[in-house]
Scaffold this motif. Structure first.
Motif, PDB file in Angstrom:
ATOM      1  N   SER A  35       0.826  -1.200   0.000  1.00  0.00           N
ATOM      2  CA  SER A  35       0.000   0.000   0.000  1.00  0.00           C
ATOM      3  C   SER A  35       0.867   1.259   0.000  1.00  0.00           C
ATOM      4  O   SER A  35       0.530   2.254  -0.656  1.00  0.00           O
ATOM      5  N   PHE A  36       2.002   1.233   0.705  1.00  0.00           N
ATOM      6  CA  PHE A  36       2.918   2.370   0.677  1.00  0.00           C
ATOM      7  C   PHE A  36       3.459   2.599  -0.731  1.00  0.00           C
ATOM      8  O   PHE A  36       3.494   3.729  -1.225  1.00  0.00           O
ATOM      9  N   LEU A  38       2.053   1.716  -3.528  1.00  0.00           N
ATOM     10  CA  LEU A  38       0.954   2.200  -4.372  1.00  0.00           C
ATOM     11  C   LEU A  38       0.733   3.690  -4.183  1.00  0.00           C
ATOM     12  O   LEU A  38       0.638   4.443  -5.155  1.00  0.00           O
ATOM     13  N   TRP A  39       0.651   4.146  -2.929  1.00  0.00           N
ATOM     14  CA  TRP A  39       0.429   5.574  -2.678  1.00  0.00           C
ATOM     15  C   TRP A  39       1.606   6.420  -3.152  1.00  0.00           C
ATOM     16  O   TRP A  39       1.421   7.522  -3.683  1.00  0.00           O
ATOM     17  N   LEU A  40       2.811   5.926  -2.987  1.00  0.00           N
ATOM     18  CA  LEU A  40       3.977   6.660  -3.450  1.00  0.00           C
ATOM     19  C   LEU A  40       3.981   6.790  -4.966  1.00  0.00           C
ATOM     20  O   LEU A  40       4.252   7.867  -5.503  1.00  0.00           O
ATOM     21  N   SER A  41       3.651   5.709  -5.661  1.00  0.00           N
ATOM     22  CA  SER A  41       3.610   5.774  -7.128  1.00  0.00           C
ATOM     23  C   SER A  41       2.486   6.690  -7.595  1.00  0.00           C
ATOM     24  O   SER A  41       2.653   7.429  -8.569  1.00  0.00           O
ATOM     25  N   LEU A  42       1.343   6.670  -6.926  1.00  0.00           N
ATOM     26  CA  LEU A  42       0.259   7.581  -7.305  1.00  0.00           C
ATOM     27  C   LEU A  42       0.663   9.031  -7.067  1.00  0.00           C
ATOM     28  O   LEU A  42       0.346   9.907  -7.884  1.00  0.00           O
ATOM     29  N   LEU A  43       1.365   9.306  -5.995  1.00  0.00           N
ATOM     30  CA  LEU A  43       1.835  10.659  -5.724  1.00  0.00           C
ATOM     31  C   LEU A  43       2.827  11.115  -6.787  1.00  0.00           C
ATOM     32  O   LEU A  43       2.750  12.244  -7.278  1.00  0.00           O
TER      33      LEU A  43
END
Length: 51
Positions: A35-36, A38-43
């Motif tokens: 999940s980390f 995923l959120w980092l790549s989305l950011l």
């Protein structure tokens, strides 16, 4: 006869999180890491898109 306690079951109980999902701590740590990532790549994608 010594005992009927299964040593493998004892290991599984100590590795259990007590949650319905994820059941093991390894799975919990992998979920947090995924999940980390995923959120980092989305950011990062959002930052590149807004340039």
């Amino acid at each position: 006869m010594k005992g009927t306690a299964d040593p493998e079951a004892e290991t599984n109980d100590s590795n259990a999180t007590g949650l319905p999902w994820p059941r093991t701590w390894t799975a919990a740590y992998l979920f947090v890491l995924a999940s980390f990532a995923l959120w980092l790549s989305l950011l990062l994608l959002l930052m590149e898109y807004c340039r």
